[in-house]
Each structure stands twice: as C-alpha cells, then as structure tokens.
Design an enzyme around this catalytic site. Structure first.
Site, PDB file in Angstrom:
ATOM      1  N   ASP A  91      39.672  27.500  36.265  1.00 49.52           N
ATOM      2  CA  ASP A  91      40.477  27.120  35.082  1.00 49.52           C
ATOM      3  C   ASP A  91      41.973  26.930  35.312  1.00 49.52           C
ATOM      4  O   ASP A  91      42.818  26.768  34.780  1.00 49.52           O
ATOM      5  CB  ASP A  91      40.649  28.042  34.389  1.00 49.52           C
ATOM      6  N   ASP A 146      36.736  38.878  42.315  1.00 52.28           N
ATOM      7  CA  ASP A 146      37.923  38.116  41.869  1.00 52.28           C
ATOM      8  C   ASP A 146      38.911  37.348  43.140  1.00 52.28           C
ATOM      9  O   ASP A 146      38.327  37.747  44.323  1.00 52.28           O
ATOM     10  CB  ASP A 146      38.820  39.222  41.282  1.00 52.28           C
ATOM     11  N   ASP A 148      41.329  38.049  44.660  1.00 54.10           N
ATOM     12  CA  ASP A 148      41.990  38.764  45.569  1.00 54.10           C
ATOM     13  C   ASP A 148      41.105  39.328  46.413  1.00 54.10           C
ATOM     14  O   ASP A 148      41.533  40.413  47.322  1.00 54.10           O
ATOM     15  CB  ASP A 148      43.148  39.895  44.827  1.00 54.10           C
ATOM     16  N   ASP A 239      34.779  43.224  31.231  1.00 51.35           N
ATOM     17  CA  ASP A 239      33.721  44.220  32.191  1.00 51.35           C
ATOM     18  C   ASP A 239      33.336  45.457  31.648  1.00 51.35           C
ATOM     19  O   ASP A 239      31.931  45.651  31.732  1.00 51.35           O
ATOM     20  CB  ASP A 239      34.286  44.149  33.453  1.00 51.35           C
TER      21      ASP A 239
END
Length: 511
Positions: A91, A146, A148, A239
């Site tokens: 995005d 994710d 990271d 989540d």
C-alpha cells in the site's frame, strides 16, 4: 481517623491499588498454569502425505528499509517452490513502491511465484490489504509476516503438519529478536515480549484457553478466516479480533514455542510507543466488540475468565497513572498513613498489596527468561527498571485505553521499521529515524512533568519524614516517566531537525 477531605485520594488510591493487584495475581496464576501444563506440547497427529499449497502474505506500507529483506526471505523458504506463492501486499505511497516492484520482478524472473499487489488507497489498512489478497491467494493455508520479520527457511515445514487436524485454524510461532542486545530499550522490549509468548501464550494454549494470533509469524487456514467472517478493520488489532471470532466459531489455535520467527524490535522510543499505543487501543476495541459475545457463549467459566483478563488487561495503564499521582497525597496528607505506627493494619495492607504487585512482575519475567535459557539472574536485577519502563509508557497507553473506550475508528499507524541488524551501531538507525514523523508531540512534555512531580514528591517525603517507605515506589515511577519522556523528546528532536536526508544515508551505505 481519616478526615473527609483526605478520603477522596485515599479511596481512589486503594481502588487503583486493588485493581492492579488483581491483575498482578492473575500473572501468578498464569505462571502456575505454565508450569502445570509445561509438559503438554502440541504435536501433529500425522504428517501430510502430500504437502499443501501455501500462500505467504507480506503486508507492506512505505517499508523502504526492510521490504527487500522480508520478500527475499519469504521467497527463499525451504518449501517446494511449485507449492508456494508469495503475495506482496503493498500500500506504499512513497518511493518504496518502486523498490518493492523491482524486487518482485527480479524474483519472478528467477522462476518464483511472486505476486505484487498495489492498492491505490489504504482502505481497511492492514486488514484491508490481507482481505484483498485473499481474493487471488492460491494456497489453502496463508502464512503472514510483517515487514520487520525475517522468516527462517524451515518455518513452514515446521508448522504445516499441525493442520492435519481439521479443527486447527491457526498456528502461531514465537517471536525472536534480531536486535535484542542493541540497547537497554530493546532488551526491555525483548523481556516484555518473551513474557507474553513464553508464559501467557503457553499457559493459555496448553490449558485449553483462548489465545490470539499476533498479526505475524503464523499460518492460517483460509477456510477458517472465511468462516469467522474474514479480516475486519473496525479495530486496530485485526489479528486479535479474528482470533476470537474464529475460536467462538469452534476453531482451535496452536502456539509453537519451539518454532521461532525472528524480527526487529523498535530501536527508539517513539516507534515503541506507537506500537504499544496501537496494541493497547486495539485490544480495548476488541473487548468492547467481542467480550459480551464471549461471556454469553456456551463456554467453560475458565475460558471466559481468562478471556476477560486478556481483553481488559489495558485497564492497568490508567490505574497505574492514577496510582503514581495519588501515592504522595494519600500517604503524606492522611494522618492514618503518615507512619506505620499510626495505623499498622492499614500500612500492612498497603505494603502487602504493593509487594504482591511488585513480585508478580518479577516472577513473570524472570520465569520467562529462565525457560529460554537466558540470564535470569540478570533479569531479576533488571526487574525494577522493567517496571519503570512499564510505568513510563503508562500515560501513552492510558490515553489509548480511553480512545478505545470512547473514541471512534482511527488510522492504523504502523510501527516504523529501520532495517536494523544485530550489532548495528546506534548511528545507523538514527540516520533512518530522522525520516519518520512523530505524533502526539505534547505527550513527552506531560511525561516529563509527571517525572518531575514525583521527584518533588520524593524530596518532600524526605523533608517532612513521612511515608518514607513509599520512596522506592515513587522512585520507580519517577525514573520511568523521566526515562521515557527524555527519550521521547530526543526522538522528537531527531525527527524534526531533518538534518540527514535519506539520500545521504543511502550513499554512505553503498560506499
């Protein structure tokens, strides 16, 4: 006797202390459940005779420092290439979109099944990106990482056979920390997260209680996501929301503590506070949304009670802030609390509650480090500072609790990722930190004011020789606020000065 005017701070103080102690006792209970169920380990009933197709989803948003790392790690996992699809759900609104597109194209040219999906808007934020990706996901199982994270090559092979049980909706792995030793702040964060995964997740999962998917480092059954109502974005913790909806539908979840997913910890305080604010506000929003359904469901009381403590755990933050403000006036301006001799029973009660509360944190974190084979003695010495850091972020998280209860929908503010590595110098991530904008610029000043207020309270207590036994507790509060506040001010200055443009950093790295 308590004078009428002194009743208000004393009543509020005791109310806060009792609530905090109740949640502290719950931590002892979790440690008990952990040891009681330590030998129960999740094992796949059988292995798949033929491995199923898996789609890896990588939600990204302006992740120039880490995008290439996570995409390459996902595409390089030791799972049959013809059974693996990587979806890059980007995005991005900055130049990182071109970086990501280039990496995806290179991997496709190498024969990897990498799908690049770029949305022109952030509708639904991360939840919207994940839901949009499901439309073209080929796999019957969905792994999520994710930006990271650096997934280990064998993670999928270590997880997938758990799904031979048709009732399993999700398997969560334990987070490990690639920059644990980078600074005092990252060491504290690592201990906080170790306690969550080792004690909380293990105790809940192995005792048959509800757990939550942590948003990354796990694998979902696609049909379970659909059956539970899909990814929804009316909370900031999509989540946790999906996890509870799936378990209310009868699905089961598994936590594998022996399988790890390495990730980067925020190396500076502003990013850490943004992360904690989002998690805290989101959990409160999830409690408002789903706790009534959990309490009405035909579930054993032990599941309902644990879900209550889990979803309402954020209440400790406003209580902690009030406690830090009230401790001095409650003790020093109340005749019965000025000295232990004035009211031994009252003093004994207060000190007992404080002791229970203090040792609950120590027990929780020391046990987690011991189980991981870490330096638990060093952790024991570190407990007062861990408590101080927890207090330091309590003001920001208290605001998050109030926003979750009374605020409307809000923007999903991602945690800045710096692409740090183990042993990397502080100078390297500081160069990157100057490229991130901060929010809530008044908050560090409020934290500093609270810290200075408590410093004055300590001096006043010494001067008037009253309630001196409270000084260690006030000192912990004071250190926490001043530490977090001063780091936040430095982070704000680092961001606002904009002295090191991104191009300079990139040139230095290339050289």
């Amino acid at each position: 006797m308590l004078k009428p005017l002194s009743l208000i701070p004393v009543i509020l103080y005791f109310a806060c202390l009792v609530i905090l102690t109740i949640y502290g006792v719950h931590r002892y209970w979790q440690v008990y459940l952990f040891y009681r169920n330590a030998r129960k380990k999740s094992s796949a009933p059988v292995n798949f005779s033929q491995l199923p197709f898996i789609t890896i989803q990588l939600p990204l948003y302006n992740e120039r420092f880490v995008a290439q790392r996570v995409i390459e790690a996902a595409a390089g996992m030791t799972y049959p290439a013809h059974l693996l699809q990587v979806q890059v759900l980007d995005d991005s609104t900055d130049d990182s979109a071109e970086i990501v597109r280039s990496v995806c194209q290179r991997l496709c040219d190498q024969g990897r099944d990498v799908q690049y999906i770029h949305r022109s808007n952030r509708e639904g934020y991360k939840a919207g990106a994940l839901e949009n990706g499901l439309k073209s996901a080929k796999g019957e199982f969905i792994a999520i990482f994710d930006a990271d994270f650096v997934p280990q090559p064998d993670m999928l092979l270590n997880v997938i056979h758990q799904f031979t049980d048709p009732n399993i909706a999700c398997v969560q792995t334990r987070w490990e920390h690639i920059n644990r030793e980078q600074s005092l702040l990252t060491r504290c964060q690592a201990v906080f997260l170790d306690g969550h995964f080792i004690i909380e997740h293990t105790a809940r999962n192995r005792s048959g209680r509800f757990i939550n998917f942590n948003g990354t480092g796990g694998v979902w059954r696609k049909s379970a996501i659909t059956d539970a109502g899909g990814w929804q974005h009316d909370t900031l913790t999509e989540d946790m929301d999906l996890s509870y909806r799936a378990q209310l539908r009868g699905w089961k979840m598994i936590f594998l503590s022996e399988v790890v997913s390495p990730a980067e910890l925020p190396p500076e305080i502003a990013a850490f506070k943004q992360q904690q604010h989002r998690w805290t506000k989101g959990s409160v929003q999830t409690a408002v949304k789903l706790l009534p359904s959990v309490l009405r469901a035909a579930l054993p009381w032990r599941i309902k009670l644990e879900a209550f403590f889990h979803l309402t755990s954020g209440v400790v933050y406003p209580m902690a802030v009030l406690l830090s403000i009230l401790i001095f006036p409650a003790f020093c301006f109340t005749d019965s609390l000025r000295t232990p001799a004035a009211s031994p029973i009252l003093w004994g009660t207060v000190m007992s509650l404080f002791t229970i509360l203090t040792f609950s944190a120590g027990t929780f974190y020391v046990v987690s480090q011991r189980e991981l084979g870490k330096n638990w003695i060093g952790c024991m010495i570190m407990v007062p500072f861990l408590m101080a850091v927890g207090m330091g972020i309590s003001l920001a998280n208290a605001i998050a609790v109030l926003e979750g209860l009374f605020g409307g929908p809000s923007e999903f503010i991602r945690t800045p990722k710096y692409g740090v590595a183990a042993g990397e110098s502080r100078k390297a991530w500081k160069l990157r930190a100057s490229n991130f904008k901060r929010t809530t610029e008044w908050l560090p000043f409020a934290e500093m004011i609270l810290g200075l207020y408590l410093f004055i309270c300590v001096l006043a207590t010494l001067a008037i020789h009253r309630a001196e036994l409270c000084i260690p507790f006030m000192a912990i509060f004071m250190i926490g606020y001043l530490y977090v506040g001063s780091l936040s001010l430095y982070s704000l200055w680092l961001s606002n000065r904009g002295a090191t443009p991104l191009a300079v950093y990139s040139a230095r790295k290339a050289a």
